[in-house]
Write a protein that holds these residues in place. Structure first.
Motif, PDB file in Angstrom:
ATOM      1  N   ASP A   1      51.336  45.358  30.805  1.00 16.50           N
ATOM      2  CA  ASP A   1      50.505  44.297  30.238  1.00 16.50           C
ATOM      3  C   ASP A   1      49.820  44.833  28.991  1.00 16.50           C
ATOM      4  O   ASP A   1      49.126  45.846  29.058  1.00 16.50           O
ATOM      5  CB  ASP A   1      49.467  43.840  31.253  1.00 16.50           C
TER       6      ASP A   1
ATOM      7  N   CYS B   1      47.662  40.032  35.980  1.00 18.12           N
ATOM      8  CA  CYS B   1      47.162  39.820  37.346  1.00 18.12           C
ATOM      9  C   CYS B   1      45.664  40.104  37.388  1.00 18.12           C
ATOM     10  O   CYS B   1      45.133  40.838  36.560  1.00 18.12           O
ATOM     11  CB  CYS B   1      47.927  40.686  38.346  1.00 18.12           C
TER      12      CYS B   1
ATOM     13  N   CYS C   1      45.325  44.184  36.784  1.00 21.89           N
ATOM     14  CA  CYS C   1      45.351  44.370  35.326  1.00 21.89           C
ATOM     15  C   CYS C   1      44.070  43.911  34.640  1.00 21.89           C
ATOM     16  O   CYS C   1      43.600  44.537  33.695  1.00 21.89           O
ATOM     17  CB  CYS C   1      46.528  43.616  34.719  1.00 21.89           C
TER      18      CYS C   1
ATOM     19  N   CYS D   1      50.577  47.870  34.959  1.00 15.15           N
ATOM     20  CA  CYS D   1      50.276  46.894  36.026  1.00 15.15           C
ATOM     21  C   CYS D   1      50.340  47.478  37.447  1.00 15.15           C
ATOM     22  O   CYS D   1      51.355  48.039  37.852  1.00 15.15           O
ATOM     23  CB  CYS D   1      51.232  45.714  35.920  1.00 15.15           C
ATOM     24  N   PRO D   2      49.261  47.325  38.219  1.00 17.52           N
ATOM     25  CA  PRO D   2      49.225  47.836  39.597  1.00 17.52           C
ATOM     26  C   PRO D   2      49.717  46.835  40.654  1.00 17.52           C
ATOM     27  O   PRO D   2      49.644  47.151  41.849  1.00 17.52           O
ATOM     28  CB  PRO D   2      47.734  48.135  39.817  1.00 17.52           C
ATOM     29  N   GLN D   3      50.198  45.665  40.224  1.00 18.23           N
ATOM     30  CA  GLN D   3      50.533  44.588  41.178  1.00 18.23           C
ATOM     31  C   GLN D   3      51.607  45.038  42.179  1.00 18.23           C
ATOM     32  O   GLN D   3      52.662  45.532  41.777  1.00 18.23           O
ATOM     33  CB  GLN D   3      51.037  43.378  40.387  1.00 18.23           C
TER      34      GLN D   3
HETATM   35 ZN   LIG Z   1      49.147  43.304  36.594  1.00 17.17          ZN
END
Ligand SMILES: [Zn+2]
Lengths: 273, 216
Positions: free
Chosen positions: B50, B109, B128, B192-194
């Motif tokens: 992102d 996110c 994010c 991004c950690p999603q």
């Molecule tokens: Zn994210």
């Protein structure tokens, strides 16, 4: 540099959960939604009307809109695109967020029964009526440059400048202008990603009604969409009516049609408790 | 992680002006000067990155996903895409892309939107938007300055009927994009950690950012 991966079991469990949400969002939710609202628009009871304003073609307008009130945007006799932005009245850093609105509802096609989210996972608007089903949350509005290219030599007003004017008069500034929702803009996307204007030539008589689910500041710009095929700059007036909406019933369409809306309203309830 | 790919005789690991390793789930920000080229590398593959851009000397001018989509008449980002600001200026141009699929319609996110998309149980997962808030706050900005971003390597097909879904990314280990800066910009990244959707293959991984000086 080594990276320790998540376990295959964790990954499989998360994928299964995603696919379940995806199935609900793409298959079940659309079936729960009605078609477009019928025309002509029903008359709003005079006693419910708080304010009504005719916004000339090319101009902007803004208002406070309190929770439980609604706003009808009526095309009247001509074609027009109305660009909309909104902020939480108590904390304007919370504002309309169209990327979240599309993503969490699994669609860029907004219409009757859908809701519009803020950046804080809360519902700002319920689309309680919508006769056109043709709105654009992707392309944004016109600018001085886009109008100059499209209408050479003409003196025109544009959405970007209109929204700066509206925001600044509300005590905000251009940093506060979020992505724009274009009402009455039949924009469609080809598989390859290109945009096309695929609508009726005019939306004459079409209307949208948005119920406020929190106290808000709203701003509108009434200028032709950048893809509007009319080579002449001739935006028509729109009628905006702010009125006291009916209190939502337990089975209110917008609050119950999708799992995402249900959870969004649960977030609203935490704020409003 | 894959080997270095030389896209120009002038670009090597040895002569990069900057070389950053960005851990899984971490944010990063840095200045890219006009004429410099920034490479964002998806080192392990299937990792959404992102990204936001701000004009370095006036943060009120910043990336605009709607202006970018409108100017190129298309929803996806690829080679040749001009990265537009909210003032209608070109901030960067994408000059190389080994992957072919990048999103700018689905945003970042957040803890809050995760509750709506995936249930209230996902609220307390790193996201994010929190990365962005922490990173832009280092530069004197706040939540109001966070706008819809680019998601490099995120695969979000939108159908003609409007249907939008995040599907498995197509990026392979070492895939990269390169952008040449057309003005001095602050680049802000959330790696991004999603883990609730396929944007990261359900397994966030590290990335790399390289910056080279202009070739004159
Ligand atoms: Zn994210």
């Amino acid at each position: 540099m080594m990276h320790v991966r998540r376990s295959p079991e964790e990954i499989a469990a998360n994928r299964a959960r995603y696919e379940e949400h995806q199935k609900k969002g793409l298959e079940f939710a659309p079936k729960a939604l009605p078609g477009p609202s019928p025309l002509p628009a029903p008359v709003i009871e005079a006693a419910a009307i708080i304010h009504q304003e005719i916004v000339p073609g090319g101009w902007y307008w803004s208002s406070k809109l309190l929770r439980g009130e609604a706003i009808r945007i009526d095309q009247g006799e001509g074609n027009s695109t109305v660009a909309l932005v909104a902020w939480n009245a108590e904390d304007t850093s919370e504002r309309i967020n169209l990327v979240d609105t599309a993503k969490v509802q699994w669609t860029t096609a907004l219409g009757k029964g859908r809701v519009i989210f803020s950046d804080m996972g809360r519902v700002m608007f319920s689309m309680i009526e919508d006769s056109s089903g043709a709105h654009d949350c992707l392309m944004g509005g016109s600018t001085a440059a886009s109008n100059a290219a499209k209408y050479p030599g003409e003196k025109t007003r544009n959405t970007r400048d209109n929204l700066i004017l509206a925001a600044v008069k509300l005590g905000l500034d251009k940093r506060d202008i979020p992505g724009i929702l274009n009402l009455f803009a039949p924009v469609r996307l080809a598989e390859a990603g290109g945009f096309a204007w695929q609508g009726k030539r005019t939306n004459s008589g079409d209307y949208v009604e948005l119920r406020a689910e929190m106290d808000m500041l709203v701003a509108f710009s009434n200028c032709p969409h950048p893809l509007d095929p009319d080579p002449t700059y001739q935006p028509k007036r729109v009628v905006i009516t702010r009125y006291k909406a009916a209190i939502p019933a337990a089975d209110d369409l917008c609050r119950t049609a999708t799992a995402e809306a249900v959870r969004g309203f649960e977030n609203n309830a935490l704020m409003q408790a | 992680m894959s080997d270095f790919i030389q896209t120009s005789p002038a670009r090597s690991l040895q002569n990069a002006a900057q070389d950053h390793f960005i851990a899984a789930e971490a944010p990063w920000s840095g200045l890219v000067r006009k004429g410099q080229t920034i490479r964002i590398e998806d080192s392990y593959g299937q990792q959404a990155i992102d990204t936001l851009f701000y004009r370095a000397d006036d943060f009120s001018e910043r990336y605009s996903n709607q202006d970018t989509m409108r100017m190129q008449g298309a929803a996806y980002i690829g080679i040749g895409t001009k990265i537009m600001s909210n003032e209608g200026n070109v901030m960067l141009t994408m000059t190389a892309d080994s992957c072919g699929r990048h999103d700018t319609s689905a945003g970042a996110c957040s803890c809050e939107s995760n509750t709506v998309r995936f249930g209230h149980g996902t609220k307390y997962l790193h996201a994010c938007r929190d990365n962005f808030v922490l990173e832009v706050s280092k530069h004197g900005m706040g939540k109001r300055d966070i706008v819809p971003n680019i998601n490099f390597f995120m695969n979000v097909p939108i159908k003609p009927n409007g249907e939008m879904t995040i599907v498995d990314g197509i990026s392979a280990p070492g895939d990269y994009v390169e952008l040449i800066a057309e003005m001095d910009v602050l680049c802000v990244i959330s790696n991004c950690p999603q883990i609730n959707n396929p944007c990261n293959g359900f397994d966030p991984t590290p990335i790399r950012v390289l910056i080279w000086d202009g070739e004159d």
